[in-house]
Scaffold this motif. Structure first.
Motif, PDB file in Angstrom:
ATOM      1  N   ALA A  27       0.832  -1.208   0.000  1.00  0.00           N
ATOM      2  CA  ALA A  27       0.000   0.000   0.000  1.00  0.00           C
ATOM      3  C   ALA A  27       0.864   1.254   0.000  1.00  0.00           C
ATOM      4  CB  ALA A  27      -0.925  -0.015   1.216  1.00  0.00           C
ATOM      5  N   ALA A  28       1.971   1.219   0.734  1.00  0.00           N
ATOM      6  CA  ALA A  28       2.867   2.373   0.791  1.00  0.00           C
ATOM      7  C   ALA A  28       3.506   2.636  -0.568  1.00  0.00           C
ATOM      8  CB  ALA A  28       3.941   2.144   1.850  1.00  0.00           C
ATOM      9  N   ARG A  29       3.928   1.573  -1.245  1.00  0.00           N
ATOM     10  CA  ARG A  29       4.519   1.742  -2.585  1.00  0.00           C
ATOM     11  C   ARG A  29       3.499   2.331  -3.544  1.00  0.00           C
ATOM     12  NH1 ARG A  29       7.353  -3.052  -1.183  1.00  0.00           N
ATOM     13  NH2 ARG A  29       5.708  -4.388  -1.995  1.00  0.00           N
ATOM     14  N   GLU A  30       2.271   1.864  -3.465  1.00  0.00           N
ATOM     15  CA  GLU A  30       1.220   2.389  -4.340  1.00  0.00           C
ATOM     16  C   GLU A  30       0.961   3.865  -4.052  1.00  0.00           C
ATOM     17  OE1 GLU A  30      -0.798   0.753  -6.798  1.00  0.00           O
ATOM     18  OE2 GLU A  30       0.903  -0.640  -6.684  1.00  0.00           O
ATOM     19  N   LEU A  31       1.002   4.229  -2.793  1.00  0.00           N
ATOM     20  CA  LEU A  31       0.730   5.605  -2.412  1.00  0.00           C
ATOM     21  C   LEU A  31       1.831   6.544  -2.877  1.00  0.00           C
ATOM     22  CD1 LEU A  31      -1.122   7.551  -0.860  1.00  0.00           C
ATOM     23  CD2 LEU A  31       0.188   7.018   1.199  1.00  0.00           C
ATOM     24  N   GLY A 117       4.895  20.381   2.309  1.00  0.00           N
ATOM     25  CA  GLY A 117       3.449  20.480   2.168  1.00  0.00           C
ATOM     26  C   GLY A 117       2.740  19.155   2.021  1.00  0.00           C
ATOM     27  N   GLU A 118       3.491  18.056   2.003  1.00  0.00           N
ATOM     28  CA  GLU A 118       2.908  16.721   1.864  1.00  0.00           C
ATOM     29  C   GLU A 118       2.744  16.078   3.237  1.00  0.00           C
ATOM     30  OE1 GLU A 118       1.823  15.139  -0.949  1.00  0.00           O
ATOM     31  OE2 GLU A 118       2.127  17.104  -1.870  1.00  0.00           O
ATOM     32  N   PRO A 119       1.729  15.227   3.401  1.00  0.00           N
ATOM     33  CA  PRO A 119       1.500  14.608   4.708  1.00  0.00           C
ATOM     34  C   PRO A 119       2.602  13.624   5.077  1.00  0.00           C
ATOM     35  CG  PRO A 119       0.057  13.641   3.065  1.00  0.00           C
ATOM     36  CD  PRO A 119       0.717  14.815   2.408  1.00  0.00           C
ATOM     37  N   ARG A 120       2.842  13.527   6.356  1.00  0.00           N
ATOM     38  CA  ARG A 120       3.804  12.559   6.866  1.00  0.00           C
ATOM     39  C   ARG A 120       3.201  11.160   6.806  1.00  0.00           C
ATOM     40  NH1 ARG A 120       6.990  13.252  12.651  1.00  0.00           N
ATOM     41  NH2 ARG A 120       8.374  11.438  12.422  1.00  0.00           N
ATOM     42  N   ARG A 121       3.987  10.193   6.320  1.00  0.00           N
ATOM     43  CA  ARG A 121       3.490   8.823   6.164  1.00  0.00           C
ATOM     44  C   ARG A 121       4.276   7.819   6.998  1.00  0.00           C
ATOM     45  NH1 ARG A 121       4.054  10.620   0.532  1.00  0.00           N
ATOM     46  NH2 ARG A 121       2.046  11.470  -0.144  1.00  0.00           N
ATOM     47  N   GLY A 122       5.459   8.193   7.436  1.00  0.00           N
ATOM     48  CA  GLY A 122       6.262   7.290   8.246  1.00  0.00           C
ATOM     49  C   GLY A 122       7.431   6.698   7.498  1.00  0.00           C
ATOM     50  N   MET A 123       8.347   6.129   8.253  1.00  0.00           N
ATOM     51  CA  MET A 123       9.586   5.596   7.695  1.00  0.00           C
ATOM     52  C   MET A 123       9.352   4.424   6.761  1.00  0.00           C
ATOM     53  SD  MET A 123      12.880   6.413   8.133  1.00  0.00           S
ATOM     54  CE  MET A 123      13.380   6.814   9.805  1.00  0.00           C
ATOM     55  N   SER A 124       8.314   3.644   7.014  1.00  0.00           N
ATOM     56  CA  SER A 124       8.074   2.473   6.169  1.00  0.00           C
ATOM     57  C   SER A 124       7.730   2.863   4.739  1.00  0.00           C
ATOM     58  CB  SER A 124       6.953   1.614   6.757  1.00  0.00           C
ATOM     59  OG  SER A 124       5.752   2.361   6.864  1.00  0.00           O
ATOM     60  N   SER A 129       9.553   2.226  -0.814  1.00  0.00           N
ATOM     61  CA  SER A 129       9.743   2.852  -2.128  1.00  0.00           C
ATOM     62  C   SER A 129      11.191   2.825  -2.598  1.00  0.00           C
ATOM     63  CB  SER A 129       9.270   4.310  -2.072  1.00  0.00           C
ATOM     64  OG  SER A 129       7.940   4.387  -1.610  1.00  0.00           O
ATOM     65  N   CYS A 130      12.089   2.334  -1.746  1.00  0.00           N
ATOM     66  CA  CYS A 130      13.517   2.363  -2.052  1.00  0.00           C
ATOM     67  C   CYS A 130      14.000   0.974  -2.470  1.00  0.00           C
ATOM     68  CB  CYS A 130      14.287   2.844  -0.819  1.00  0.00           C
ATOM     69  SG  CYS A 130      16.014   3.212  -1.134  1.00  0.00           S
ATOM     70  N   GLU A 131      14.771   0.922  -3.549  1.00  0.00           N
ATOM     71  CA  GLU A 131      15.294  -0.366  -4.018  1.00  0.00           C
ATOM     72  C   GLU A 131      16.109  -1.059  -2.927  1.00  0.00           C
ATOM     73  OE1 GLU A 131      14.718  -2.046  -6.773  1.00  0.00           O
ATOM     74  OE2 GLU A 131      13.353  -0.505  -7.508  1.00  0.00           O
TER      75      GLU A 131
END
Length: 205
Positions: A27-31, A117-124, A129-131
């Motif tokens: 879900a995080a990658r999709e976001l 200006g973007e919402p915080r989503r967390g370290m995960s 999103s990182c290779e």
């Protein structure tokens, strides 16, 4: 049978029960989507926000060093180091901040906004999103490192030499060289100045 220490630890920012939440990482990658310059800058801000939180809690000015190379960004702070404890067998267990949801931020309408200006989503969301990401933390009682690929640990948590004081270093690796080259470091520095509890240095080498 009594609960294990892992089961009894109280969830404050993350659930300790599971090491990896695959559904959340997807879900995080999709976001986040494809990682271009704005997304990469936001990823750096997500990391730095944790150091800012800790410095504010300790009522001090924390120090952060950000080093940018052609395909890697390293973010190192001088905080207390990511929470790491020993289970009943004496095995080091670190708070699963890279592979599970930060229950304060991800997907919440009331999540605080970072300096871009973007919402915080967390370290995960960064790890997902990182290779490749390397998470090293140094505490008063030891130091540990672990490697992740797209948020999933690909190696065990290993003890490493505690070469300096406490703190956390996050290395974003195997980044798209074109994206890193396109980063406006002056803009990044301006955004980082929004963290009031930190002294941040950005170096390019």
């Amino acid at each position: 049978m009594a609960n294990s220490p892992r089961e009894s630890w109280v969830a404050t920012t993350h659930e300790w029960a599971d090491d990896v939440d695959f559904a959340h990482l997807h879900a995080a990658r999709e976001l986040v989507g494809d990682v271009g310059c704005p997304q990469l800058m936001h990823m750096v801000l997500e990391i730095v926000a944790y150091a800012d939180d800790e410095a504010a809690d300790q009522q001090r000015i924390g120090r952060v060093l950000i080093e940018v190379t052609d395909s890697e960004i390293s973010v190192a702070d001088d905080g207390r180091g990511t929470d790491t404890r020993r289970d009943a067998d004496g095995v080091a267990v670190r708070k699963p901040i890279m592979a599970t949801q930060d229950i304060r931020f991800f997907g919440r309408e009331d999540s605080p906004v970072l300096p871009d200006g973007e919402p915080r989503r967390g370290m995960s969301a960064v790890a997902a999103s990182c290779e490749q990401l390397i998470h090293e933390n140094r505490r008063h009682d030891g130091a540990w490192s672990q490697t992740y690929e797209r948020g999933v640990p690909v190696a065990d948590l290993v003890e490493v030499k505690q070469w300096s004081g406490s703190g956390t270093t996050v290395r974003l690796r195997q980044l798209d060289r074109r994206v890193v080259a396109g980063l406006d470091l002056a803009e990044l520095g301006s955004l980082l100045s929004g963290f009031r509890n930190l002294d941040v240095i950005v170096q390019s080498r």
